[in-house]
Write a protein that holds these residues in place. Structure first.
Motif, mmCIF file in Angstrom:
data_model
loop_
_atom_site.group_PDB
_atom_site.id
_atom_site.type_symbol
_atom_site.label_atom_id
_atom_site.label_comp_id
_atom_site.label_asym_id
_atom_site.label_seq_id
_atom_site.Cartn_x
_atom_site.Cartn_y
_atom_site.Cartn_z
ATOM 1 N N ASP A 509 0.815 -1.225 0.000
ATOM 2 C CA ASP A 509 0.000 0.000 0.000
ATOM 3 C C ASP A 509 0.847 1.272 0.000
ATOM 4 O O ASP A 509 0.395 2.333 0.447
ATOM 5 C CB ASP A 509 -0.961 0.016 1.194
ATOM 6 N N ARG A 510 2.072 1.179 -0.492
ATOM 7 C CA ARG A 510 2.939 2.342 -0.643
ATOM 8 C C ARG A 510 3.266 2.537 -2.119
ATOM 9 O O ARG A 510 2.876 1.745 -2.973
ATOM 10 C CB ARG A 510 4.209 2.188 0.189
ATOM 11 N N ALA A 511 4.021 3.604 -2.417
ATOM 12 C CA ALA A 511 4.254 3.975 -3.819
ATOM 13 C C ALA A 511 5.398 3.206 -4.452
ATOM 14 O O ALA A 511 5.468 3.113 -5.680
ATOM 15 C CB ALA A 511 4.519 5.478 -3.917
ATOM 16 N N TRP A 512 6.314 2.675 -3.635
ATOM 17 C CA TRP A 512 7.487 2.018 -4.208
ATOM 18 C C TRP A 512 7.991 0.901 -3.300
ATOM 19 O O TRP A 512 7.606 0.800 -2.142
ATOM 20 C CB TRP A 512 8.602 3.022 -4.496
ATOM 21 N N VAL A 513 8.876 0.089 -3.862
ATOM 22 C CA VAL A 513 9.406 -1.095 -3.178
ATOM 23 C C VAL A 513 10.719 -0.767 -2.485
ATOM 24 O O VAL A 513 11.589 -0.079 -3.043
ATOM 25 C CB VAL A 513 9.630 -2.233 -4.192
ATOM 26 N N GLY A 514 10.871 -1.278 -1.264
ATOM 27 C CA GLY A 514 12.123 -1.140 -0.532
ATOM 28 C C GLY A 514 12.528 -2.478 0.076
ATOM 29 O O GLY A 514 11.821 -3.480 -0.045
ATOM 30 N N LEU A 515 13.673 -2.478 0.734
ATOM 31 C CA LEU A 515 14.176 -3.690 1.391
ATOM 32 C C LEU A 515 14.621 -3.380 2.816
ATOM 33 O O LEU A 515 15.298 -2.370 3.064
ATOM 34 C CB LEU A 515 15.396 -4.256 0.658
ATOM 35 N N LEU A 516 14.245 -4.249 3.752
ATOM 36 C CA LEU A 516 14.940 -4.356 5.029
ATOM 37 C C LEU A 516 15.860 -5.552 4.877
ATOM 38 O O LEU A 516 15.388 -6.670 4.626
ATOM 39 C CB LEU A 516 13.956 -4.590 6.183
ATOM 40 N N ALA A 517 17.157 -5.334 5.007
ATOM 41 C CA ALA A 517 18.108 -6.375 4.618
ATOM 42 C C ALA A 517 19.103 -6.679 5.735
ATOM 43 O O ALA A 517 19.484 -5.795 6.509
ATOM 44 C CB ALA A 517 18.863 -5.951 3.363
ATOM 45 N N TRP A 518 19.492 -7.968 5.779
ATOM 46 C CA TRP A 518 20.565 -8.406 6.681
ATOM 47 C C TRP A 518 21.849 -8.545 5.880
ATOM 48 O O TRP A 518 21.890 -9.239 4.850
ATOM 49 C CB TRP A 518 20.227 -9.757 7.310
ATOM 50 N N THR A 594 8.024 -10.514 10.142
ATOM 51 C CA THR A 594 9.171 -9.613 10.268
ATOM 52 C C THR A 594 8.766 -8.164 10.025
ATOM 53 O O THR A 594 9.177 -7.249 10.759
ATOM 54 C CB THR A 594 10.285 -10.026 9.287
ATOM 55 N N ILE A 595 7.964 -7.939 9.011
ATOM 56 C CA ILE A 595 7.540 -6.565 8.713
ATOM 57 C C ILE A 595 6.665 -6.015 9.834
ATOM 58 O O ILE A 595 6.785 -4.845 10.225
ATOM 59 C CB ILE A 595 6.823 -6.515 7.353
ATOM 60 N N GLU A 596 5.795 -6.863 10.386
ATOM 61 C CA GLU A 596 4.967 -6.413 11.508
ATOM 62 C C GLU A 596 5.832 -6.109 12.729
ATOM 63 O O GLU A 596 5.643 -5.084 13.399
ATOM 64 C CB GLU A 596 3.935 -7.485 11.854
ATOM 65 N N ARG A 597 6.781 -6.976 13.015
ATOM 66 C CA ARG A 597 7.618 -6.800 14.203
ATOM 67 C C ARG A 597 8.553 -5.599 14.069
ATOM 68 O O ARG A 597 8.899 -4.959 15.059
ATOM 69 C CB ARG A 597 8.423 -8.083 14.454
ATOM 70 N N ARG A 598 8.949 -5.297 12.849
ATOM 71 C CA ARG A 598 9.896 -4.197 12.615
ATOM 72 C C ARG A 598 9.211 -3.039 11.902
ATOM 73 O O ARG A 598 9.798 -2.387 11.028
ATOM 74 C CB ARG A 598 11.091 -4.718 11.815
ATOM 75 N N ALA A 599 7.985 -2.776 12.304
ATOM 76 C CA ALA A 599 7.202 -1.709 11.666
ATOM 77 C C ALA A 599 7.901 -0.358 11.767
ATOM 78 O O ALA A 599 7.817 0.469 10.843
ATOM 79 C CB ALA A 599 5.813 -1.642 12.297
ATOM 80 N N ALA A 600 8.611 -0.110 12.870
ATOM 81 C CA ALA A 600 9.302 1.177 13.025
ATOM 82 C C ALA A 600 10.399 1.340 11.973
ATOM 83 O O ALA A 600 10.638 2.448 11.474
ATOM 84 C CB ALA A 600 9.894 1.288 14.425
ATOM 85 N N LEU A 601 11.064 0.250 11.627
ATOM 86 C CA LEU A 601 12.103 0.323 10.592
ATOM 87 C C LEU A 601 11.482 0.557 9.212
ATOM 88 O O LEU A 601 12.063 1.250 8.374
ATOM 89 C CB LEU A 601 12.934 -0.963 10.586
ATOM 90 N N VAL A 602 10.317 -0.042 8.987
ATOM 91 C CA VAL A 602 9.628 0.206 7.721
ATOM 92 C C VAL A 602 9.285 1.691 7.595
ATOM 93 O O VAL A 602 9.498 2.313 6.545
ATOM 94 C CB VAL A 602 8.356 -0.659 7.607
ATOM 95 N N GLU A 603 8.785 2.259 8.674
ATOM 96 C CA GLU A 603 8.464 3.695 8.641
ATOM 97 C C GLU A 603 9.720 4.526 8.403
ATOM 98 O O GLU A 603 9.691 5.523 7.668
ATOM 99 C CB GLU A 603 7.797 4.111 9.958
ATOM 100 N N ARG A 604 10.814 4.123 8.999
ATOM 101 C CA ARG A 604 12.078 4.853 8.805
ATOM 102 C C ARG A 604 12.533 4.767 7.350
ATOM 103 O O ARG A 604 13.058 5.731 6.786
ATOM 104 C CB ARG A 604 13.141 4.276 9.728
#
Length: 618
Positions: A509-518, A594-604
């Motif tokens: 539901d956002r405009a573009w794709v990103g990654l949270l990566a290890w 993971t996305i739910e647990r790290r929602a703050a990082l997604v917002e960042r």
């Protein structure tokens, strides 16, 4: 790659790719091998008893022990005697209602012997991930599993190591067996007393009563919520799957005895069924590798490979990354590794093309031929392998074609197909969960595995299938464009090789794709030339960030559409959480959790103005 493609593969015999293709009016496709499944053994203990009779002095299991870390070896004949003794001890307990034997241990000789003894006593073996005991802080998952299975016997390798976990369980009425270091005040029986039991006629009588439908194992799996389910694995499922593998790559009279070094955990279906059962059926030798594909532990694997020449070697891509780097630097290690090697295997994720090419260059250098890379696909619920690349494929990323005895149903799902399976290796259900069992199958009895796939060539199904990710992971951007997470994640990690280990894809539901990566610490250290760099130092290093920008910019140029174009990356130091259920039993990342647990990082990641630790690709 072009020059390599002119060099032949080391010759292996494979089942012909003759596939029946049923095309239905609604777009559904069903694939079947045209070959009938060969007859298979009644139960797994029959393999141990066969080799104990025919080759009693050949080594079955080996593991480093003692202060000098020398190999402790157990022959097939010795194993048969010990397994029969432990079987008698289990029968003497008169366990009611076929309650399972829970094994709280990493891979070990005693783990293997207890599993076989449990099956001979017609008690399901239930190996449990060591992470539930040793990495968890609250032991919530372990307690849930213990209550679900209600074991009659619990085997623990080192009681003191597992003391916190054991004290979290209600062990009243449970027979606790320890191999080493009993805990004062915690009643337990020594393993040595079990193997000293005199086996009587009851053992042969019990083995004679094992039927194909007898439950051999409960293997735990995690669904999208991370709640463990106990998958019923019958003897028929496991034995049929062994035969499928043997039939797809027929063993030849002149082949060397299989010799394998393996670390994959036996609580997981790939390690405990595909690898362990397959090697036992072939009468080979299994060297238990206590190394792991991590910077801290891979040195143990390399130490073992300096002493052993495997005939088959399998690992996850991270392991191959570390192995390739070591082989390129050490000629003695490389010569020993390739000396008897017949085939390579990978799993857990797609092998990046650059690793494939580097390994093939090494193979050509030391053998004069390329080595076939084998992979398969399936699930805990399918015992496990349902499809495999049983040919000398020129590419990685395939999941192959169905084994004999397997029907693969492909249901149209956008640009991909949802994959479903039916056959003798599919589970009868989840233990004590009829609701989940009913939901797992469609109206025709096909197991809904939840994965997607596409043809390499729709006009030629024999070219095989490409893994298309998990169906439930896909999402839409706010433009309505679908993002296929599985294929994008694989492509992104490969594009940024060798500095990314894994990632989750963001953008719902956002405009573009990103990654949270290890990050891959090994890959980052290689890039910056600092073998002691910490993960935090690697994340902050400009050369690592530049490699990510370079790799993903090239990916974006090749795939400019919004569903594949990656705009930003945020690197994470915190590993996936076991207690947080970010990591499944298979070692896969649970995207949604993971996305739910790290929602703050997604917002960042999506913040405006751009945060300083966010890597912008465009």
């Amino acid at each position: 790659m072009e020059s390599l493609s002119q060099i032949p593969f080391r010759k292996l015999e494979f089942l012909p790719r003759e596939i029946d293709v049923e095309r239905r009016a609604d777009g559904v496709i069903v694939l079947r091998s045209k070959f009938a499944l060969d007859p298979y053994e009644r139960h797994l203990p029959a393999f141990l008893r066969r080799w104990a009779r025919d080759t009693p002095d050949e080594i079955w299991l080996a593991q480093r022990r003692g202060p000098q870390r020398e190999w402790l070896e157990v022959s097939y004949g010795q194993a048969r005697q010990m397994v029969d003794s432990v079987t008698q001890a289990l029968l003497d307990l008169k366990v009611p209602d076929s309650r399972p034997v829970m094994i709280l241990s990493a891979n070990s000789i005693e783990h293997a012997l207890m599993a076989m003894a449990a099956m001979q006593a017609r008690l399901p073996a239930a190996p449990v991930s060591a992470a539930y005991s040793l990495m968890s802080q609250d032991h919530g998952t372990l307690k849930y599993v213990f209550e679900l299975l209600q074991p009659a016997v619990v085997l623990v390798q080192n009681a003191r190591q597992y003391e916190r976990a054991l004290r979290a369980l209600d062990l009243r009425g449970v027979t606790l067996v320890h191999v080493d270091d009993p805990v004062p005040g915690l009643p337990s029986i020594a393993w040595s007393s079990l193997v000293a039991t005199t086996a009587g006629a009851a053992v042969e009588a019990s083995v004679a009563l094992i039927e194909p439908q007898t439950v051999g194992k409960f293997l735990l799996t995690s669904g999208s919520t991370g709640t463990p389910k106990a998958v019923i694995n019958t003897q028929q499922m496991m034995c049929a799957n062994v035969t499928m593998g043997q039939q797809s790559r027929p063993r030849q009279p002149g082949d060397p005895r299989p010799r394998v070094l393996d670390w994959m955990p036996w609580n997981h279906t790939m390690g405990g069924n595909a690898s362990f059962n397959g090697l036992l059926a072939d009468g080979g030798t299994l060297y238990i590798d206590e190394g792991r594909p991590t910077p801290e532990m891979f040195g143990e694997s390399l130490r073992n490979l300096r002493e052993l020449s495997p005939t088959y070697y399998a690992n996850v891509p991270a392991g191959f990354s570390m192995l390739t780097a070591a082989l390129e630097k050490d000629e003695v290690l490389a010569r020993g590794f390739f000396k008897d090697l017949q085939i390579l295997g990978y799993g857990g994720a797609t092998l990046p093309d650059d690793l494939y090419v580097r390994m093939q260059r090494l193979a050509v250098k030391y053998t004069g031929t390329r080595i076939v890379f084998f992979t398969g696909w399936g699930a805990t619920e399918t015992a496990p392998t349902a499809t495999a690349t049983y040919w000398a494929t020129e590419r990685v990323g395939l999941i192959g074609l169905p084994f004999p005895g397997i029907e693969l149903k492909m249901v149209p799902n956008g640009a991909k197909y949802e994959l479903r399976l039916r056959g003798v290796t599919v589970m009868p259900g989840y233990f004590k969960r009829p609701d989940l069992t009913a939901a797992a199958f469609d109206e025709e009895g096909f197991y809904k595995i939840g994965d997607a796939g596409v043809f390499v060539d729709p006009d030629d199904p024999t070219q095989g299938l490409i893994f298309g990710g998990r169906v439930v992971e896909d999402f839409k951007l706010n433009t309505g464009t679908f993002v296929h997470v599985g294929s994008l994640r694989v492509a992104a990690v490969a594009a940024a090789s060798p500095v990314l280990q894994d990632a989750v894809v963001t953008g719902h539901d956002r405009a573009w794709v990103g990654l949270l990566a290890w990050p891959s610490l090994v890959g980052c250290r290689q890039l910056i030339g600092d073998a002691a760099a910490s993960l935090e130092q690697a994340i902050a290093d400009d050369r690592v960030r530049a490699r990510i920008v370079e790799g993903l910019a090239a990916h974006n140029a090749a795939f400019p559409g919004s569903s594949m174009r990656i705009r930003a990356v945020l690197l994470m130091a915190e590993p996936p959480s076991i207690d947080g259920r970010e990591l499944t039993d298979k070692g896969y990342i649970n995207q949604r959790v993971t996305i739910e647990r790290r929602a703050a990082l997604v917002e960042r990641l999506y913040a405006d103005p751009v945060a300083t630790d966010v890597i912008r690709i465009d």
